[in-house]
Design a protein around this motif. Structure first.
Motif, mmCIF file in Angstrom:
data_model
loop_
_atom_site.group_PDB
_atom_site.id
_atom_site.type_symbol
_atom_site.label_atom_id
_atom_site.label_comp_id
_atom_site.label_asym_id
_atom_site.label_seq_id
_atom_site.Cartn_x
_atom_site.Cartn_y
_atom_site.Cartn_z
ATOM 1 N N LYS A 8 0.874 -1.122 0.131
ATOM 2 C CA LYS A 8 -0.037 -0.206 -0.017
ATOM 3 C C LYS A 8 0.805 1.352 0.049
ATOM 4 N N GLY A 9 2.109 1.108 0.310
ATOM 5 C CA GLY A 9 3.272 2.201 0.534
ATOM 6 C C GLY A 9 3.219 2.885 1.726
ATOM 7 N N SER A 10 2.417 2.335 2.600
ATOM 8 C CA SER A 10 1.986 3.239 3.885
ATOM 9 C C SER A 10 3.426 2.982 4.814
ATOM 10 N N SER A 11 4.057 1.725 4.578
ATOM 11 C CA SER A 11 5.427 1.425 5.255
ATOM 12 C C SER A 11 6.468 2.601 5.259
ATOM 13 N N LYS A 12 6.255 3.326 3.870
ATOM 14 C CA LYS A 12 7.183 4.499 3.807
ATOM 15 C C LYS A 12 6.999 5.666 5.049
ATOM 16 N N LYS A 13 6.131 5.434 5.750
ATOM 17 C CA LYS A 13 5.869 6.541 6.727
ATOM 18 C C LYS A 13 6.646 6.098 7.766
ATOM 19 N N LEU A 14 7.151 5.000 7.908
ATOM 20 C CA LEU A 14 7.954 4.500 9.005
ATOM 21 C C LEU A 14 9.231 4.804 8.882
ATOM 22 N N GLU A 15 9.652 5.276 7.686
ATOM 23 C CA GLU A 15 11.053 5.829 7.455
ATOM 24 C C GLU A 15 11.135 7.157 6.943
ATOM 25 N N GLN A 16 11.683 7.976 8.030
ATOM 26 C CA GLN A 16 11.622 9.500 7.729
ATOM 27 C C GLN A 16 13.140 10.020 7.855
ATOM 28 N N ASN A 17 13.538 11.022 6.860
ATOM 29 C CA ASN A 17 14.680 11.490 7.096
ATOM 30 C C ASN A 17 14.445 12.904 7.824
ATOM 31 N N ILE A 18 15.201 13.329 8.794
ATOM 32 C CA ILE A 18 14.950 14.357 9.843
ATOM 33 C C ILE A 18 16.180 15.078 9.761
ATOM 34 N N GLN A 19 15.482 16.248 9.539
ATOM 35 C CA GLN A 19 16.590 17.592 9.232
ATOM 36 C C GLN A 19 17.084 18.082 10.647
ATOM 37 N N ILE A 20 18.043 18.723 10.547
ATOM 38 C CA ILE A 20 18.651 19.217 11.834
ATOM 39 C C ILE A 20 17.594 20.225 12.534
ATOM 40 N N ASN A 21 17.068 20.981 12.020
ATOM 41 C CA ASN A 21 16.185 21.911 12.474
ATOM 42 C C ASN A 21 15.040 21.196 13.172
ATOM 43 N N GLN A 22 14.826 19.948 13.134
ATOM 44 C CA GLN A 22 13.734 19.385 13.998
ATOM 45 C C GLN A 22 14.508 18.307 14.813
ATOM 46 N N GLN A 23 15.785 18.679 15.495
ATOM 47 C CA GLN A 23 16.557 17.909 16.571
ATOM 48 C C GLN A 23 16.787 19.011 17.370
ATOM 49 N N PHE A 24 16.455 18.512 18.896
ATOM 50 C CA PHE A 24 16.454 19.607 20.030
ATOM 51 C C PHE A 24 17.394 19.059 20.923
ATOM 52 N N THR A 25 18.434 19.435 20.949
ATOM 53 C CA THR A 25 19.461 19.014 22.190
ATOM 54 C C THR A 25 19.225 19.912 23.291
ATOM 55 N N TYR A 26 19.399 19.081 24.615
ATOM 56 C CA TYR A 26 19.365 19.934 25.866
ATOM 57 C C TYR A 26 20.547 20.912 26.034
ATOM 58 N N LYS A 27 20.260 22.162 26.436
ATOM 59 C CA LYS A 27 21.341 23.013 26.773
ATOM 60 C C LYS A 27 20.747 23.503 28.354
ATOM 61 N N ASP A 28 21.990 23.760 28.948
ATOM 62 C CA ASP A 28 21.789 24.030 30.361
ATOM 63 C C ASP A 28 21.970 25.726 30.476
ATOM 64 N N GLU A 29 21.885 26.093 31.372
ATOM 65 C CA GLU A 29 21.861 27.540 31.775
ATOM 66 C C GLU A 29 23.149 28.306 31.407
ATOM 67 N N GLU A 30 24.123 27.486 31.293
ATOM 68 C CA GLU A 30 25.481 27.982 30.755
ATOM 69 C C GLU A 30 25.596 27.715 29.405
ATOM 70 N N GLY A 31 24.679 27.253 28.804
ATOM 71 C CA GLY A 31 24.908 27.003 27.211
ATOM 72 C C GLY A 31 25.525 25.653 27.016
ATOM 73 N N ARG A 32 25.785 24.756 27.864
ATOM 74 C CA ARG A 32 26.358 23.656 27.459
ATOM 75 C C ARG A 32 25.340 22.541 27.116
ATOM 76 N N ASP A 33 25.869 21.651 25.845
ATOM 77 C CA ASP A 33 25.013 20.496 25.389
ATOM 78 C C ASP A 33 25.146 19.634 26.368
ATOM 79 N N HIS A 34 23.912 18.717 26.600
ATOM 80 C CA HIS A 34 23.908 17.612 27.309
ATOM 81 C C HIS A 34 23.613 16.349 26.242
ATOM 82 N N ASP A 35 23.982 15.354 26.429
ATOM 83 C CA ASP A 35 23.823 14.405 25.526
ATOM 84 C C ASP A 35 22.444 13.640 25.678
ATOM 85 N N ILE A 36 21.654 14.520 25.370
ATOM 86 C CA ILE A 36 19.981 14.003 25.173
ATOM 87 C C ILE A 36 19.264 15.060 24.176
ATOM 88 N N MET A 37 18.509 14.405 23.492
ATOM 89 C CA MET A 37 17.852 14.965 22.312
ATOM 90 C C MET A 37 16.553 14.490 22.162
#
Length: 259
Positions: A90-119
């Motif tokens: 049916k082609g619906s399986s294509k929805k289960l594979e998505q290419n994700i751009q960087i602007n849709q990725q959100f890394t945690y930054k603390d008050e000092e602007g440091r990245d944490h390893d969680i997104m």
């Protein structure tokens, strides 16, 4: 023709999985961890796990992305071969594979602007509400105490060169115990961590391997950690993870700000 091709691919995958190892010391997850997703760099060489937390959002480790990635969902779904084949046709399986751009990725930054390893990763479109997700703990949660048993899982390869490793046929799950972190038990130096953000788990024979990073750590069937261990030439024990409770408010705030 499509159906024949799909059958060949699935049979080949099953055959190769018999010799592949990941989450050393574990057994097949079977019907568990149906929320698990795979995250792969489109530039090759990097593969991780992640977890679907609702119809639009995935949580993983930051080092697993921060570039164009392919997110694959539904790999461990408890559906029959015929259901998968029909979805493919049916082609619906294509929805289960998505290419994700960087602007849709959100890394945690603390008050000092440091990245944490969680997104958090925002998918391109909503998934079906029937697709299993993992439950988040309440906002005011507490991390598991030392000696408490947690569940880990992953689809990583034991070999360092993932480009030559064969794709495993099933997700692996294992139990391990929360323990104190050693001085060197932390995420990559690129990311900030301390005793308030980081947890460790150790059990003889249970290790996280290359490709298991980003996968969920369950405690009482609830998401309480993200594996951030990223071994290269050998598997990791103890397993290093970030404490979801520390980031719980940020998770809600990030999803609310990015509808």
């Amino acid at each position: 023709m499509k159906l024949c091709f799909l059958l060949i691919v699935m049979l080949a995958s099953a055959a190769s999985g018999a010799i592949e190892k990941r989450i050393v010391g574990g057994v097949s997850c079977k019907k568990d961890r149906q929320y698990h997703v795979q995250i792969e760099s489109l530039q090759k060489g990097k593969s991780c796990g992640g977890s679907l937390i609702n119809t639009r959002w995935v949580i993983t480790a930051s080092h697993c992305a921060q570039q164009l990635v392919k997110v694959t969902l539904g790999l461990n779904n408890d559906v029959s071969f015929f259901t998968k084949a029909w979805s493919f046709l049916k082609g619906s399986s294509k929805k289960l594979e998505q290419n994700i751009q960087i602007n849709q990725q959100f890394t945690y930054k603390d008050e000092e602007g440091r990245d944490h390893d969680i997104m958090l990763i925002k998918l391109n479109e909503d998934m079906s509400a029937k697709l299993p997700t993992i439950k988040l703990p309440p906002v005011e949660c507490q991390r598991p105490e030392p000696s408490q048993q947690v569940e880990v899982g992953g689809w990583g390869a034991k070999t360092a060169d993932v480009t030559k490793a064969k794709k495993p046929s099933s997700l692996k799950c294992a139990s391990t115990d929360i323990t104190a972190c050693g001085e060197n038990d932390k995420p990559d130096d690129k990311y900030h961590s301390d005793e308030s953000t980081t947890m460790c788990a150790h059990k003889p024979g249970v290790e996280a391997c290359h490709g298991d990073a980003g996968s969920a750590v369950e405690y009482n069937n609830v998401l309480h950690g993200i594996i951030v261990s990223e071994p290269v030439d050998k598997c990791a024990n103890p397993i290093v993870m970030l404490d979801i409770c520390y980031y719980r408010k940020w998770i809600d705030e990030t999803m609310l700000k990015n509808p």
